[in-house]
Motif scaffolding. Structure first.
Motif, PDB file in Angstrom:
ATOM      1  N   ARG A  71       3.196   4.699  -6.550  1.00 50.03           N
ATOM      2  CA  ARG A  71       3.829   3.751  -6.108  1.00 50.03           C
ATOM      3  C   ARG A  71       4.344   2.851  -7.149  1.00 50.03           C
ATOM      4  NH1 ARG A  71      -0.307   4.312  -2.303  1.00 50.03           N
ATOM      5  NH2 ARG A  71      -1.581   2.957  -3.390  1.00 50.03           N
ATOM      6  N   GLU A  72       3.373   2.534  -8.085  1.00 47.01           N
ATOM      7  CA  GLU A  72       3.521   1.797  -9.412  1.00 47.01           C
ATOM      8  C   GLU A  72       4.805   2.237 -10.193  1.00 47.01           C
ATOM      9  OE1 GLU A  72       1.633  -1.210 -10.181  1.00 47.01           O
ATOM     10  OE2 GLU A  72       1.513  -0.853  -8.118  1.00 47.01           O
ATOM     11  N   TYR A  73       4.986   3.391 -10.087  1.00 50.84           N
ATOM     12  CA  TYR A  73       6.137   4.014 -10.950  1.00 50.84           C
ATOM     13  C   TYR A  73       7.511   3.876 -10.299  1.00 50.84           C
ATOM     14  CZ  TYR A  73       9.643   7.366 -12.217  1.00 50.84           C
ATOM     15  OH  TYR A  73      10.926   8.072 -12.496  1.00 50.84           O
ATOM     16  N   LEU A  74       7.530   4.035  -8.819  1.00 49.39           N
ATOM     17  CA  LEU A  74       8.735   3.619  -7.943  1.00 49.39           C
ATOM     18  C   LEU A  74       9.158   2.522  -7.936  1.00 49.39           C
ATOM     19  CD1 LEU A  74       8.262   6.344  -5.242  1.00 49.39           C
ATOM     20  CD2 LEU A  74       9.599   6.560  -7.219  1.00 49.39           C
ATOM     21  N   ALA A  75       7.924   1.497  -7.841  1.00 48.09           N
ATOM     22  CA  ALA A  75       8.445   0.020  -8.066  1.00 48.09           C
ATOM     23  C   ALA A  75       8.969  -0.501  -9.490  1.00 48.09           C
ATOM     24  CB  ALA A  75       7.077  -0.644  -7.643  1.00 48.09           C
TER      25      ALA A  75
END
Length: 205
Positions: free
Chosen positions: A30-34
């Protein structure tokens, strides 16, 4: 190779007693995609564990990023295969690589990560590791499938040829990380086509 963010969603969040390594990977994804930096302390806090437990689950920060990008590469290959229109053989392999490489080049999360941490990205994407292994396995599976169907003759075992294709494409896809101005996708695809004895026809995006 890494990943596109096209039509992808991170796995659902799981906390508390159901926490597993998969839950940590979901939070990191989630952090990466955000497009946010991966902060191990913040990640440990989010999933409700200590830093030492986090490191036991997933290793160092760079190890975790490698797994996140490797899983993302799997999703991007699935996307590329789903949208490929070529009937089979070398033409199918080249078109999948075309769609994969363009999706990766256009991926906003990867662009953000490359801008913030270029040296980390070089180590993850251009050195043998989880991302290369996942990508090579995907290409090898396609090569084996086409060979078994009688649509492609291979001069090398699928796993050897698949890894060679990935390394060749990576050098051109990530050309900006190596000091060049833009990704050299067409050159990489021309080389893949030549390696497979195919005259390349540009894929429909």
């Amino acid at each position: 190779m890494a990943t596109s963010d096209v039509n992808f969603e991170a796995p659902p969040k799981r906390l508390g007693t159901s926490l597993t390594r998969d839950a940590v990977l979901a939070a990191a994804t989630r952090e990466y995609l955000a497009g946010r930096p991966l902060d191990m302390s913040a990640l440990a806090t989010e999933v409700g564990i200590g830093r030492s437990t986090l490191y036991r689950l997933v290793g160092a920060r760079e190890d975790l990023l490698s797994v996140v990008l490797g899983e993302a590469a799997d999703r991007t290959f699935a996307y590329a295969r789903k949208h490929t229109t070529a009937p089979g053989g070398a033409e199918r392999i080249v078109e999948v690589m075309d769609r994969f490489m363009h999706a990766v080049a256009e991926a906003r999360p990867l662009q953000e990560l490359s801008r913030r941490e270029p040296l980390v990205i070089v180590r993850i994407l251009l050195v043998p590791g989880p991302v290369e292994k996942v990508s090579g396995r995907n290409v090898a599976a396609m090569l084996a499938e086409e060979e078994a169907a009688g649509r492609l003759e291979l001069s090398l075992p699928p796993d050897v040829l698949g890894l060679a294709i990935i390394r060749m494409c990576d050098a051109h896809l990530y050309a900006p990380l190596l000091g060049r101005t833009d990704p050299e996708i067409d050159t990489g695809l021309d080389l893949v086509a030549a390696l497979l004895g195919h005259t390349r026809r540009p894929a429909t995006k």
